[in-house]
Every structure is written in structure tokens, then in C-alpha cells.
Design a protein around this motif. Structure first.
Motif, PDB file in Angstrom:
ATOM      1  N   CYS A 158       0.846  -1.193   0.000  1.00 18.91           N
ATOM      2  CA  CYS A 158       0.000   0.000   0.000  1.00 18.91           C
ATOM      3  C   CYS A 158       0.879   1.240   0.000  1.00 18.91           C
ATOM      4  CB  CYS A 158      -0.905   0.000   1.230  1.00 18.91           C
ATOM      5  SG  CYS A 158      -1.891   1.496   1.399  1.00 18.91           S
ATOM      6  N   GLU A 160      -0.062   4.237   0.573  1.00 19.41           N
ATOM      7  CA  GLU A 160      -0.500   5.240   1.547  1.00 19.41           C
ATOM      8  C   GLU A 160       0.221   5.038   2.892  1.00 19.41           C
ATOM      9  OE1 GLU A 160      -2.668   7.677   0.898  1.00 19.41           O
ATOM     10  OE2 GLU A 160      -2.742   8.495   2.939  1.00 19.41           O
ATOM     11  N   CYS A 161       0.295   3.793   3.318  1.00 15.12           N
ATOM     12  CA  CYS A 161       0.857   3.514   4.638  1.00 15.12           C
ATOM     13  C   CYS A 161       2.186   2.768   4.522  1.00 15.12           C
ATOM     14  CB  CYS A 161      -0.125   2.689   5.465  1.00 15.12           C
ATOM     15  SG  CYS A 161      -0.480   1.072   4.734  1.00 15.12           S
ATOM     16  N   CYS A 184      -5.212   2.532   8.088  1.00 10.85           N
ATOM     17  CA  CYS A 184      -5.092   3.117   6.748  1.00 10.85           C
ATOM     18  C   CYS A 184      -6.371   2.876   5.949  1.00 10.85           C
ATOM     19  CB  CYS A 184      -3.892   2.488   6.037  1.00 10.85           C
ATOM     20  SG  CYS A 184      -3.753   2.982   4.319  1.00 10.85           S
ATOM     21  N   CYS A 187      -5.994   0.739   2.361  1.00 14.68           N
ATOM     22  CA  CYS A 187      -5.840  -0.723   2.345  1.00 14.68           C
ATOM     23  C   CYS A 187      -6.630  -1.375   3.474  1.00 14.68           C
ATOM     24  CB  CYS A 187      -4.364  -1.092   2.446  1.00 14.68           C
ATOM     25  SG  CYS A 187      -3.626  -0.581   4.007  1.00 14.68           S
TER      26      CYS A 187
HETATM   27 ZN   LIG Z   1      -2.388   1.252   3.575  1.00  9.16          ZN
END
Ligand SMILES: [Zn+2]
Ligand SMILES: [Zn+2]
Length: 368
Positions: A158, A160-161, A184, A187
Motif C-alpha cells: 500500500c 499510503e501507509c 489506513c 488498504c
Molecule cells: Zn495502507
């Protein structure tokens, strides 16, 4: 552009020790903390940056990962989350340990608990027994081995995280900046995303499957006992471990016995003549029968105790006892000859009895 090398942000060398990292982080966090720089947006941004960088580098696993993938990862922002301890550190330092809702790293979650009930016999409860139970529960998908990806593909980390499954949020409050670690969104805490979901399980990593398992019911269980089978419950999503399976035991009634703890009670009905004259009667035990001696003159309610013919103690070896409760039955109906014989007995013993076979009227009168 802000600096994106986490080591540069924390003003340490790439090969610095954990201790050096911590020291530098504390020094910088103090220096740029909003409380020490009221209204200074730049300091605030810097503080955030420092905290986030420390989140990553203070976790050995994530630091190693960061070292391997370099500073160009994280198009969506800084990788952070993970080690809840370091978030707590920040609060310990500035807010005297005020609570922070920090969550542990997520990743594949275990499956939920499930329950089934199983009816067993009193004999099973007394001696233990093997039983097969058949359940239909989500289990690891056979086609993707649980990762939810079409065979030949892999989940994507992921962005994002950065695989942590959690991200850190900073918001302003009356107490200054509050930091919290949240799951997050991108995900849903898995840390990775599936680009080509497995067709069989649609990316869930599990499908409903019917399976039969053998369980060993221990001796000594009772109505309502629950067996807890770890790892036999539903699989978690996307390869998560199995939850627990609770098996609630129902013990079927046994018309021969009443159970009280590990003791059994049986009512043995004998006749008036057997009670008066004595007799050998046959009574049931759990698995066989036993002859017991009724003494002449036995009264209704007499109890015989037969040792160690009860239920085996749970997790033990001792057995409870079997109690035989003697009930003297009075014949409800008499044929003529029986009646004549009993009248003769009553006469012989000088007992007052009704003179004749009494109708309804006579019976009512006799009760007064
Ligand atoms: Zn994530
Ligand atoms: Zn699958």
C-alpha cells in the motif's frame, strides 16, 4: 520541497545506532514542538515531519525496509504508523503520558469465533468419547492459498501507509497537536492491496468450505460445557489465522439416571412383597447391570450407594457414585385373587381396611 530523506530529517547518519536516533529525535522534537513555537507554522510542519520520520526509523523492521527501498517510496506522503511505542513516547514527553489511541500494526486479521453445538450421551459425558463434527466455515481459499490474488500475481504494498496498515494523523486541539494512529483507509489496515483479485474468492482469501473434524470430548463434561478449539474456527480474511471454534455440549437425557455433579441417581421400583420379604433386584449401571440385595422390611426411600459407578471427574480419574433409590410401589389395580389375599393379610394383622371394593362415594368417605 521538504526534505524526504528520513535520516536527514532526523539529522543523523544512515548507519546511526537506535540510541543516537532516539537522542536526536528527542532533541529535535523539543526544539520544534508547537508549544515552544506558538504560531510558527514552519516549526509545526517540521515537528510533524520529525515525528513521522522517527515513527519509521525507530522500528527496526521498517527501518530495514526503508533502507532497502530508499527515500523515493511514499508518493502519498511519509511512511509511518507501526511502532505504537514511539507515538506514546511523544505524548509521554509533552503531555505527561496522556492517553493516545495508538493501534498496533494491523496486517492480516484473525478470523472470528464460531460456535456449534454437539449432542452427546450420558455415557460420552461419563467416559469421554470421540465425535466427528461437520462444519461449514470460511477457510483458506484453495486457489490463491489465502492471499486473495489471482495465481501468478502478488499483492502490492500500500502506497499510503507503506505496508504498515496504519497511518498517523496530526490534528490541532486545545492541548496543542494531537497525534493518533489510525487504520489506513486505502488498504483497510492490510498494508497491501490486491490488483488482480482471485476469481474464486474475489480477493477475500477464503471461501466457505465444509469439513469434518474429529474432536475428543473429555470424560466429566456436563450439559452446557463448552470446548474451545483454537485455530479451528473461520479463517481470517486474506490469509489471516483461523479464529476459535466453540463446541457447546448438550448431554441427552438418560431415562435411567439423574445426574448430580459426578453422582448418578436411579430409582428402582420394587413391589410391596419384595420390600416385605426381601429380593434380589437388577439395577442398571452406565454400561452394565448389577444385582443388589433388597433386605426384608425395606422401606420406601431406602438408598443404596454403589461406589465409583458415577461420572468420571473432569480432568481426573475418580468417579462419582451411583445411588439407588428404592421406591415401593403400591399396586393401583388388583385382580380379585390378589385383593382376596391382601384382605386376608390385613385381617390376619388386624388392620382396618375398607370392607368392600369401594365405589367413588365410599372412597371419598374414607378420606375424611
Ligand atoms: Zn495502507
Ligand atoms: Zn482465492
Amino acid at each position: 520541497m521538504a526534505e524526504t530523506d528520513l535520516y536527514v530529517i532526523l539529522e543523523v547518519e544512515h548507519n546511526c545506532s537506535e540510541d543516537e536516533l532516539k537522542k536526536s529525535y528527542r532533541r529535535l522534537a523539543r526544539q520544534y514542538h508547537p508549544d515552544n513555537n506558538p504560531g510558527n507554522a514552519e516549526a509545526e510542519a517540521r515537528f510533524k515531519e520529525i515525528s513521522q520520520a522517527y515513527e519509521v526509523l525507530s522500528d527496526p523492521e521498517r527501518r530495514a525496509s526503508y533502507d532497502r527501498f530508499g527515500s523515493d517510496v511514499g508518493a502519498g506522503g511519509f511512511p509511518f504508523g507501526g511502532g505504537a511505542g514511539s507515538v506514546q513516547d511523544i505524548f509521554d514527553m509533552f503531555f505527561g503520558g496522556m492517553g493516545v489511541n495508538s493501534q498496533q500494526r494491523r496486517g492480516p486479521q484473525p478470523g472470528p469465533d464460531a460456535e456449534v453445538s454437539l449432542e452427546i450421551t450420558l455415557d460420552d459425558a461419563a467416559f469421554g468419547a470421540q465425535h466427528e463434527i461437520t462444519v461449514t466455515l470460511p477457510q483458506k481459499c484453495p486457489d490463491c492459498a489465502g492471499n486473495g490474488c489471482e495465481p501468478g500475481t502478488q499483492p502490492e504494498r500500500c502506497s499510503e501507509c507503506m505496508g504498515a496498515g496504519v497511518v498517523q494523523r496530526v490534528r490541532n486541539s486545545i492541548l496543542g497537536q494531537m497525534m493518533s494512529t489510525v487504520v489506513c483507509n486505502r488498504c483497510s489496515g492490510m498494508g497491501s492491496r490486491i490488483t488482480s483479485p482471485c476469481a474464486t474468492c474475489r480477493g477475500e482469501g477464503r471461501t466457505n468450505q465444509t469439513s469434518t473434524m474429529t474432536i475428543q470430548v473429555p470424560a466429566g463434561v456436563e450439559e452446557g460445557s463448552t470446548m474451545r478449539l483454537a485455530d479451528r474456527g473461520p479463517a481470517g480474511p486474506r490469509g489471516g489465522p483461523n479464529g476459535r471454534l466453540f463446541v457447546h455440549l448438550r448431554v441427552a437425557d438418560d431415562e435411567r439416571f439423574e445426574r448430580n455433579g459426578n453422582d448418578l441417581h436411579h430409582e428402582a421400583v420394587i413391589t410391596f412383597a419384595q420390600a416385605a420379604l426381601g429380593a434380589t433386584i437388577t439395577v442398571p449401571t452406565l454400561r452394565e447391570t448389577l444385582d443388589i440385595e433388597i433386605e426384608p422390611g425395606t422401606q420406601n426411600g431406602t438408598v443404596h450407594r454403589i461406589r465409583h459407578e458415577g461420572i468420571t471427574q473432569l480432568h481426573g480419574r475418580n468417579r462419582g457414585d451411583l445411588y439407588i433409590h428404592v421406591a415401593v410401589a403400591v399396586p393401583a389395580e388388583l385382580d380379585e385373587e390378589s385383593e382376596a389375599l391382601i384382605r386376608k393379610l390385613a385381617e390376619h394383622r388386624g388392620e382396618r381396611v375398607n370392607a368392600q371394593h369401594s365405589g367413588l362415594f365410599g372412597r371419598r368417605k374414607a378420606k375424611k
